[in-house]
Design a protein around this motif. Sequence first.
Motif, PDB file in Angstrom:
ATOM      1  N   UNK A  15       0.793  -1.209   0.000  1.00 53.09           N
ATOM      2  CA  UNK A  15       0.000   0.000   0.000  1.00 53.09           C
ATOM      3  C   UNK A  15       0.831   1.267   0.000  1.00 53.09           C
ATOM      4  N   UNK A  16       0.129   2.365   0.151  1.00 53.36           N
ATOM      5  CA  UNK A  16       0.729   3.691   0.064  1.00 53.36           C
ATOM      6  C   UNK A  16       0.427   4.482   1.329  1.00 53.36           C
ATOM      7  N   UNK A  17       1.424   5.227   1.781  1.00 50.18           N
ATOM      8  CA  UNK A  17       1.265   6.157   2.890  1.00 50.18           C
ATOM      9  C   UNK A  17       0.939   7.531   2.312  1.00 50.18           C
ATOM     10  N   UNK A  18      -0.268   8.017   2.586  1.00 46.53           N
ATOM     11  CA  UNK A  18      -0.687   9.342   2.115  1.00 46.53           C
ATOM     12  C   UNK A  18      -1.730   9.883   3.079  1.00 46.53           C
ATOM     13  N   UNK A  19      -1.439  11.008   3.692  1.00 42.95           N
ATOM     14  CA  UNK A  19      -2.399  11.613   4.610  1.00 42.95           C
ATOM     15  C   UNK A  19      -3.484  12.333   3.805  1.00 42.95           C
ATOM     16  N   UNK A  20      -4.725  12.363   4.301  1.00 47.00           N
ATOM     17  CA  UNK A  20      -5.784  13.049   3.550  1.00 47.00           C
ATOM     18  C   UNK A  20      -5.470  14.511   3.229  1.00 47.00           C
ATOM     19  N   UNK A  21      -4.670  15.175   4.064  1.00 49.22           N
ATOM     20  CA  UNK A  21      -4.320  16.566   3.781  1.00 49.22           C
ATOM     21  C   UNK A  21      -3.553  16.710   2.474  1.00 49.22           C
ATOM     22  N   UNK A  22      -2.948  15.620   1.996  1.00 54.30           N
ATOM     23  CA  UNK A  22      -2.134  15.662   0.777  1.00 54.30           C
ATOM     24  C   UNK A  22      -2.944  15.458  -0.498  1.00 54.30           C
ATOM     25  N   UNK A  23      -4.220  15.135  -0.368  1.00 52.63           N
ATOM     26  CA  UNK A  23      -5.017  14.806  -1.546  1.00 52.63           C
ATOM     27  C   UNK A  23      -5.312  16.037  -2.418  1.00 52.63           C
ATOM     28  N   UNK A  24      -5.602  15.816  -3.695  1.00 52.94           N
ATOM     29  CA  UNK A  24      -6.072  16.916  -4.548  1.00 52.94           C
ATOM     30  C   UNK A  24      -7.409  17.447  -4.038  1.00 52.94           C
ATOM     31  N   UNK A  25      -7.565  18.753  -4.071  1.00 56.39           N
ATOM     32  CA  UNK A  25      -8.812  19.392  -3.649  1.00 56.39           C
ATOM     33  C   UNK A  25      -8.772  20.844  -4.104  1.00 56.39           C
ATOM     34  N   UNK A  26      -9.917  21.437  -4.428  1.00 59.99           N
ATOM     35  CA  UNK A  26      -9.929  22.848  -4.838  1.00 59.99           C
ATOM     36  C   UNK A  26      -9.933  23.827  -3.674  1.00 59.99           C
ATOM     37  N   UNK A  27      -9.841  23.308  -2.426  1.00 57.69           N
ATOM     38  CA  UNK A  27     -10.049  24.163  -1.262  1.00 57.69           C
ATOM     39  C   UNK A  27      -8.821  24.323  -0.371  1.00 57.69           C
ATOM     40  N   UNK A  28      -7.632  24.219  -0.949  1.00 60.40           N
ATOM     41  CA  UNK A  28      -6.422  24.581  -0.220  1.00 60.40           C
ATOM     42  C   UNK A  28      -5.778  23.480   0.592  1.00 60.40           C
ATOM     43  N   UNK A  29      -6.476  22.374   0.803  1.00 61.52           N
ATOM     44  CA  UNK A  29      -5.959  21.240   1.569  1.00 61.52           C
ATOM     45  C   UNK A  29      -6.683  19.988   1.101  1.00 61.52           C
ATOM     46  N   UNK A 461       3.622   8.213  -0.855  1.00 61.07           N
ATOM     47  CA  UNK A 461       3.216   8.647  -2.191  1.00 61.07           C
ATOM     48  C   UNK A 461       4.326   9.443  -2.876  1.00 61.07           C
ATOM     49  N   UNK A 462       5.128  10.169  -2.106  1.00 61.48           N
ATOM     50  CA  UNK A 462       6.225  10.936  -2.701  1.00 61.48           C
ATOM     51  C   UNK A 462       7.216  10.036  -3.428  1.00 61.48           C
ATOM     52  N   UNK A 463       7.446   8.837  -2.893  1.00 61.73           N
ATOM     53  CA  UNK A 463       8.373   7.914  -3.536  1.00 61.73           C
ATOM     54  C   UNK A 463       7.764   7.304  -4.792  1.00 61.73           C
ATOM     55  N   UNK A 464       6.465   7.025  -4.740  1.00 62.25           N
ATOM     56  CA  UNK A 464       5.782   6.519  -5.929  1.00 62.25           C
ATOM     57  C   UNK A 464       5.904   7.529  -7.070  1.00 62.25           C
ATOM     58  N   UNK A 465       5.859   8.824  -6.712  1.00 63.51           N
ATOM     59  CA  UNK A 465       5.929   9.887  -7.715  1.00 63.51           C
ATOM     60  C   UNK A 465       7.355  10.328  -8.022  1.00 63.51           C
ATOM     61  N   UNK A 466       8.331   9.723  -7.354  1.00 62.02           N
ATOM     62  CA  UNK A 466       9.759   9.995  -7.586  1.00 62.02           C
ATOM     63  C   UNK A 466      10.120  11.464  -7.340  1.00 62.02           C
TER      64      UNK A 466
END
Length: 509
Positions: A15-29, A461-466
């Motif tokens: 799996x992947x480590x990604x906090x919800x704050x890192x997700x795409x969103x139009x509202x700044x977080x 997720x940062x490592x997945x994206x290199x």
Amino acid sequence: MLENNHEKKPKKYAGILAHPTSFPSPYGIGDLGKGAYRFIDFLANSGLNLWQVLPLGHTGFGDSPYQPFSAFAGQPLIIDLDALKEYKLLSEDDFTDMPEWDPVHIDYGTLITFKTKLLKLAYERFTDPDHEDGLSTDEEQMAAFASFKKDSSWLADYSLFMAGKDFHEGMPWYMWEDSLKAPTKRQRTTWEKKLANEIGYYDFIQFLFHTQWMAIKEYANEKNISIVGDAPIFLAWDSADVWSHQELFMLDSKGYPTEVAGVPPDYFSETGQLWGNPLYNWSKHTATGYEWWIERIKYQLTLTDFLRIDHFRGFDRYWAVPYGEETAINGEWKPAPGINFFTQLQANLGYDLPIIAEDLGEIDDSVIELRDKFNLPGMKILQFAFENPEENDFLPHNYTRNCVCYTGTHDNDTTLGWYQKAYEASKDKLRRYFSTDASDICWVMIRACFSSVANMAVVPMQDVLKLDSWARLNTPGVGEGNWAWRFEDKDMDTKLEERLFETAKLYGR
């Protein structure tokens, strides 16, 4: 033991480590809206079955998820605002003054002002009997709200605490007047009446968070994705739990700690680390049968399928530093209840503990014995394997199956950033170990993680994206600029899904 609540036998996870704050969103977080569901789809399309998050709590000063205002309450900043539009508690007109956000970086100062204003506006409409067609007229939702308040035993303390902080313009609770700092039953009732509207607001936003998060969890589980949560062992001094359960912490009669948490001097720091969290009064916890701790972990395990406990060694022994010391040098090791605590926790849960032990740093035999007695997996960090030029436990050929392998965690640099800064001896060892030229170092490490015998393999997720060091999530000991990284929807492309799918399938995950 690494067993999902729905599984009878261990299986291999990736799996992947990604906090919800890192997700795409139009509202700044990043939030619990479309970006979160898109990420879960990305995991499923990639053949992955695990999603690890950081603590989900309501963050305080410094925006760190490891210093929340509550051990139970969720993060209001990740509430999905689009859902409030659907409830007709917000309209498009409410967003006309929205700032222009950086899609890959969170500006917490601007964000908190913007989002709090909208959440309070939604609450005003929720409680307005004249507001047409809103959530407040939906009997089913109102019943769910009432049920949430009734079932959440922690909520009354949290909401009064937060309302008290607002009333005192953010002042910490131990500086409040005595009638609220340590209220009698009658004094508390008086404050609850005085701050009723503010308390209602915090009840409301926790209801929104809980409703949205449980929908996210259900969606993930339906796609065969288990969620790994995270629980800091210690709490912030200025938190609802310390304020409302002062007897459970090492505090004096004025609410100040008598001793605080940290770790002693070691290879990394000549003065140790002084965290400053108040320590538990373990004799009081033991006398209650660990009631507060058991309630905390049970609740966290309704939000997630597994739970990583930060600083696991603190359940065996903890470093106690007298309050007022400027460094952690003058502390001493003190015993924690260890086996007795986990025995009672397991008896209360009624099944094997779905807990991951954060066993990094200086670990002695008694900590290993405690971890292994309850068959809890520890953590293996691939970056650490090559920082040490000698034979070490972080090299994959030394793993046991009951562990979790990471390329790195939230406290590490990204793999690319780490490799770029590594000593040449570390790079040489890595290249020879994996027989690689390291031109694609992130995926060399991802493959190593997935191919290991570890039952769980987790990659940030940062490592997945290199990505290199600009995308680092946290730098321990640095007070600003952390917890702010985000990724974009375009990053979750089909080619990446195919590469992850192929890698997971190749190594039987």
